[in-house]
Design a protein around this motif. Structure first.
Motif, PDB file in Angstrom:
ATOM      1  N   ILE A   1      79.160  11.168 -11.203  1.00  0.00           N
ATOM      2  CA  ILE A   1      77.842  11.448 -10.715  1.00  0.00           C
ATOM      3  C   ILE A   1      76.871  11.843 -11.759  1.00  0.00           C
ATOM      4  CG2 ILE A   1      76.557  13.034  -9.234  1.00  0.00           C
ATOM      5  CD1 ILE A   1      78.836  13.442  -7.617  1.00  0.00           C
ATOM      6  N   ASP A   2      75.829  11.261 -11.796  1.00  0.00           N
ATOM      7  CA  ASP A   2      74.797  11.299 -12.867  1.00  0.00           C
ATOM      8  C   ASP A   2      74.407  12.732 -12.944  1.00  0.00           C
ATOM      9  OD1 ASP A   2      72.511  10.055 -14.761  1.00  0.00           O
ATOM     10  OD2 ASP A   2      71.477  11.451 -13.127  1.00  0.00           O
ATOM     11  N   PRO A   3      74.376  13.342 -14.103  1.00  0.00           N
ATOM     12  CA  PRO A   3      74.102  14.706 -14.191  1.00  0.00           C
ATOM     13  C   PRO A   3      72.904  15.334 -13.615  1.00  0.00           C
ATOM     14  CG  PRO A   3      75.049  13.886 -16.354  1.00  0.00           C
ATOM     15  CD  PRO A   3      74.823  12.757 -15.413  1.00  0.00           C
ATOM     16  N   THR A   4      71.745  14.348 -13.914  1.00  0.00           N
ATOM     17  CA  THR A   4      70.252  14.916 -13.321  1.00  0.00           C
ATOM     18  C   THR A   4      70.522  14.806 -11.755  1.00  0.00           C
ATOM     19  OG1 THR A   4      69.401  13.667 -15.158  1.00  0.00           O
ATOM     20  CG2 THR A   4      67.885  14.033 -13.189  1.00  0.00           C
ATOM     21  N   THR A   5      71.170  13.775 -11.127  1.00  0.00           N
ATOM     22  CA  THR A   5      71.381  13.687  -9.819  1.00  0.00           C
ATOM     23  C   THR A   5      72.134  14.935  -9.313  1.00  0.00           C
ATOM     24  OG1 THR A   5      71.432  11.374  -9.628  1.00  0.00           O
ATOM     25  CG2 THR A   5      72.436  12.453  -7.849  1.00  0.00           C
ATOM     26  N   PHE A   6      73.195  15.486  -9.893  1.00  0.00           N
ATOM     27  CA  PHE A   6      73.996  16.656  -9.607  1.00  0.00           C
ATOM     28  C   PHE A   6      73.132  17.843  -9.752  1.00  0.00           C
ATOM     29  CE2 PHE A   6      77.133  19.866 -10.495  1.00  0.00           C
ATOM     30  CZ  PHE A   6      77.824  19.642  -9.427  1.00  0.00           C
ATOM     31  N   ALA A   7      72.425  17.811 -10.848  1.00  0.00           N
ATOM     32  CA  ALA A   7      71.598  19.224 -10.857  1.00  0.00           C
ATOM     33  C   ALA A   7      70.427  19.401  -9.677  1.00  0.00           C
ATOM     34  CB  ALA A   7      70.606  19.080 -12.401  1.00  0.00           C
ATOM     35  N   VAL A   8      69.886  18.015  -9.206  1.00  0.00           N
ATOM     36  CA  VAL A   8      69.095  18.167  -8.208  1.00  0.00           C
ATOM     37  C   VAL A   8      69.727  18.642  -6.996  1.00  0.00           C
ATOM     38  CG1 VAL A   8      67.557  16.744  -6.793  1.00  0.00           C
ATOM     39  CG2 VAL A   8      67.502  16.443  -9.179  1.00  0.00           C
ATOM     40  N   PHE A   9      70.884  17.952  -6.823  1.00  0.00           N
ATOM     41  CA  PHE A   9      71.849  18.444  -5.687  1.00  0.00           C
ATOM     42  C   PHE A   9      71.999  19.838  -5.642  1.00  0.00           C
ATOM     43  CE2 PHE A   9      75.999  19.174  -3.583  1.00  0.00           C
ATOM     44  CZ  PHE A   9      75.766  18.643  -2.321  1.00  0.00           C
ATOM     45  N   VAL A  10      72.526  20.457  -6.650  1.00  0.00           N
ATOM     46  CA  VAL A  10      72.592  21.891  -6.810  1.00  0.00           C
ATOM     47  C   VAL A  10      71.490  22.668  -6.309  1.00  0.00           C
ATOM     48  CG1 VAL A  10      73.465  23.819  -8.363  1.00  0.00           C
ATOM     49  CG2 VAL A  10      74.571  21.767  -8.381  1.00  0.00           C
ATOM     50  N   THR A  11      70.243  22.520  -6.976  1.00  0.00           N
ATOM     51  CA  THR A  11      69.110  22.823  -6.768  1.00  0.00           C
ATOM     52  C   THR A  11      68.827  22.847  -5.143  1.00  0.00           C
ATOM     53  OG1 THR A  11      67.900  22.414  -8.799  1.00  0.00           O
ATOM     54  CG2 THR A  11      66.554  23.011  -7.074  1.00  0.00           C
TER      55      THR A  11
ATOM     56  N   LEU B   1      76.260  14.552   6.959  1.00  0.00           N
ATOM     57  CA  LEU B   1      75.994  13.020   6.808  1.00  0.00           C
ATOM     58  C   LEU B   1      74.612  12.973   6.620  1.00  0.00           C
ATOM     59  CD1 LEU B   1      76.966  10.394   8.109  1.00  0.00           C
ATOM     60  CD2 LEU B   1      75.978  11.082  10.288  1.00  0.00           C
ATOM     61  N   ALA B   2      73.711  13.827   6.675  1.00  0.00           N
ATOM     62  CA  ALA B   2      72.261  13.557   6.281  1.00  0.00           C
ATOM     63  C   ALA B   2      72.081  13.778   4.935  1.00  0.00           C
ATOM     64  CB  ALA B   2      71.446  14.521   7.272  1.00  0.00           C
ATOM     65  N   LEU B   3      72.797  14.877   4.453  1.00  0.00           N
ATOM     66  CA  LEU B   3      72.644  15.192   3.145  1.00  0.00           C
ATOM     67  C   LEU B   3      73.415  14.727   1.731  1.00  0.00           C
ATOM     68  CD1 LEU B   3      71.037  17.481   1.314  1.00  0.00           C
ATOM     69  CD2 LEU B   3      72.947  18.814   1.660  1.00  0.00           C
ATOM     70  N   LEU B   4      74.626  14.599   2.099  1.00  0.00           N
ATOM     71  CA  LEU B   4      75.432  14.058   1.028  1.00  0.00           C
ATOM     72  C   LEU B   4      75.277  12.802   0.640  1.00  0.00           C
ATOM     73  CD1 LEU B   4      78.764  15.845   1.669  1.00  0.00           C
ATOM     74  CD2 LEU B   4      76.929  16.603   0.377  1.00  0.00           C
ATOM     75  N   PRO B   5      75.074  11.644   1.641  1.00  0.00           N
ATOM     76  CA  PRO B   5      74.805  10.471   1.212  1.00  0.00           C
ATOM     77  C   PRO B   5      73.444  10.057   0.445  1.00  0.00           C
ATOM     78  CG  PRO B   5      75.643  10.412   3.382  1.00  0.00           C
ATOM     79  CD  PRO B   5      75.331  11.671   3.163  1.00  0.00           C
ATOM     80  N   GLN B   6      72.524  10.829   0.497  1.00  0.00           N
ATOM     81  CA  GLN B   6      71.443  10.700  -0.364  1.00  0.00           C
ATOM     82  C   GLN B   6      71.448  10.934  -1.897  1.00  0.00           C
ATOM     83  OE1 GLN B   6      68.709  10.035   1.735  1.00  0.00           O
ATOM     84  NE2 GLN B   6      70.111  10.273   3.300  1.00  0.00           N
ATOM     85  N   PHE B   7      72.660  11.606  -2.339  1.00  0.00           N
ATOM     86  CA  PHE B   7      73.103  11.655  -3.544  1.00  0.00           C
ATOM     87  C   PHE B   7      74.255  10.739  -4.114  1.00  0.00           C
ATOM     88  CE2 PHE B   7      70.797  15.431  -1.994  1.00  0.00           C
ATOM     89  CZ  PHE B   7      69.916  15.800  -3.031  1.00  0.00           C
ATOM     90  N   VAL B   8      74.494   9.952  -3.362  1.00  0.00           N
ATOM     91  CA  VAL B   8      75.725   9.101  -3.601  1.00  0.00           C
ATOM     92  C   VAL B   8      75.132   7.793  -4.342  1.00  0.00           C
ATOM     93  CG1 VAL B   8      77.780   7.694  -2.806  1.00  0.00           C
ATOM     94  CG2 VAL B   8      77.401  10.134  -1.856  1.00  0.00           C
ATOM     95  N   ASP B   9      75.656   7.552  -5.280  1.00  0.00           N
ATOM     96  CA  ASP B   9      75.713   6.177  -6.076  1.00  0.00           C
ATOM     97  C   ASP B   9      76.479   5.364  -6.102  1.00  0.00           C
ATOM     98  OD1 ASP B   9      74.541   3.945  -7.387  1.00  0.00           O
ATOM     99  OD2 ASP B   9      73.999   5.302  -9.078  1.00  0.00           O
ATOM    100  N   PRO B  10      76.612   4.176  -5.427  1.00  0.00           N
ATOM    101  CA  PRO B  10      77.928   3.311  -5.147  1.00  0.00           C
ATOM    102  C   PRO B  10      78.008   2.802  -6.524  1.00  0.00           C
ATOM    103  CG  PRO B  10      76.139   2.728  -3.515  1.00  0.00           C
ATOM    104  CD  PRO B  10      75.614   3.766  -4.364  1.00  0.00           C
ATOM    105  N   ARG B  11      77.185   2.744  -7.497  1.00  0.00           N
ATOM    106  CA  ARG B  11      77.576   2.165  -8.818  1.00  0.00           C
ATOM    107  C   ARG B  11      78.190   3.309  -9.702  1.00  0.00           C
ATOM    108  NH1 ARG B  11      71.411   0.853 -10.643  1.00  0.00           N
ATOM    109  NH2 ARG B  11      71.525   3.055  -9.850  1.00  0.00           N
ATOM    110  N   ALA B  12      78.374   4.715  -9.191  1.00  0.00           N
ATOM    111  CA  ALA B  12      79.080   5.683  -9.939  1.00  0.00           C
ATOM    112  C   ALA B  12      80.535   5.765  -9.581  1.00  0.00           C
ATOM    113  CB  ALA B  12      78.160   7.032  -9.866  1.00  0.00           C
ATOM    114  N   GLY B  13      80.945   5.007  -8.727  1.00  0.00           N
ATOM    115  CA  GLY B  13      82.325   5.081  -8.340  1.00  0.00           C
ATOM    116  C   GLY B  13      82.619   5.295  -6.969  1.00  0.00           C
ATOM    117  N   SER B  14      83.828   5.624  -6.536  1.00  0.00           N
ATOM    118  CA  SER B  14      84.207   5.639  -5.196  1.00  0.00           C
ATOM    119  C   SER B  14      83.089   6.646  -4.556  1.00  0.00           C
ATOM    120  CB  SER B  14      85.434   6.420  -5.076  1.00  0.00           C
ATOM    121  OG  SER B  14      85.852   6.782  -3.827  1.00  0.00           O
ATOM    122  N   PRO B  15      82.466   6.005  -3.414  1.00  0.00           N
ATOM    123  CA  PRO B  15      81.554   6.936  -2.667  1.00  0.00           C
ATOM    124  C   PRO B  15      82.074   8.123  -1.918  1.00  0.00           C
ATOM    125  CG  PRO B  15      80.997   4.402  -2.182  1.00  0.00           C
ATOM    126  CD  PRO B  15      82.203   4.752  -3.016  1.00  0.00           C
TER     127      PRO B  15
END
Length: 204
Positions: free
Chosen positions: A2-12, A129-143
């Motif tokens: 997972i991209d660090p920036t994306t992960f940081a946004v998710f934590v926030t 179902l509503a939240l987690l997929p918003q931060f999943v990037d298919p290019r970053a590995g297994s969804p």
């Protein structure tokens, strides 16, 4: 990965969501007030163990099935309503209400109740179902693996919040031991209120 920036946004986002008191917080607080810190903590760990079930369901696609199936959603919802009403009625009318110093429920039972309260709440499944997929990037590995990592992160944030509620409620409850019976009644009312909220839950 997972991209660090994306992960940081998710934590926030996770911290923001968790800071809003919800049904799980109310349940944990009610348990801590009525039976003390240990029971509050047991219910908190039970609730978050239930979160593991929702994470697995989201990763496996079961949350999507629940969202799409009116029948499956209704079965889970009404099972949750029935269980919360049962807890409320038991708190209001059970034998323990006849004494100001009731026998505390075994902690494994408290843990199991917390687990069931969370698992039988279909709104939690829909939230994942509503939240987690918003931060999943298919290019970053297994969804599915990304869903698990994000879910466990949210679980950890939620657990910290739950523990704070449990410890605080337990401390307050210990100071109000003379009001044990009113607190148990208050806990029963909370369970019934949560049952009503679950009953009005709708698929979105």
């Amino acid at each position: 990965m997972i991209d660090p920036t994306t992960f940081a946004v998710f934590v926030t986002v996770s911290i923001t969501v968790v800071l809003i008191p919800g049904p799980n917080h109310l349940y944990i607080a009610a348990r801590g007030l009525s039976q003390g810190r240990a029971a509050g903590l047991a219910s908190a760990f039970g609730v978050e163990t239930g979160t593991l079930v929702h994470i697995a369901a989201a990763a496996a696609g079961l949350s999507y099935a629940i969202a799409r199936s009116a029948t499956l959603f209704a079965i889970i919802k009404w099972a949750g309503v029935a269980y919360l009403v049962y807890l409320g009625v038991r708190a209001l009318t059970g034998k323990e209400q006849r004494s100001d110093a009731p026998e505390p429920q075994p902690l494994p039972r408290v843990f199991l109740e917390g687990l069931l309260v969370n698992v039988l709440n279909p709104k939690v499944a829909l939230f994942f179902l509503a939240l987690l997929p918003q931060f999943v990037d298919p290019r970053a590995g297994s969804p599915a693996l990304q869903v698990v990592v994000l879910g466990l992160t949210l679980l950890l944030v939620g657990l910290i919040s739950d523990v704070v509620y449990a410890v605080t409620a337990g401390a307050i409850g210990r100071r109000l031991t003379r009001a044990a019976t009113p607190m148990r009644y208050a806990g029963g009312v909370v369970y019934l209120a949560l049952g009503v909220l679950t009953a009005f839950a709708a698929r979105e």
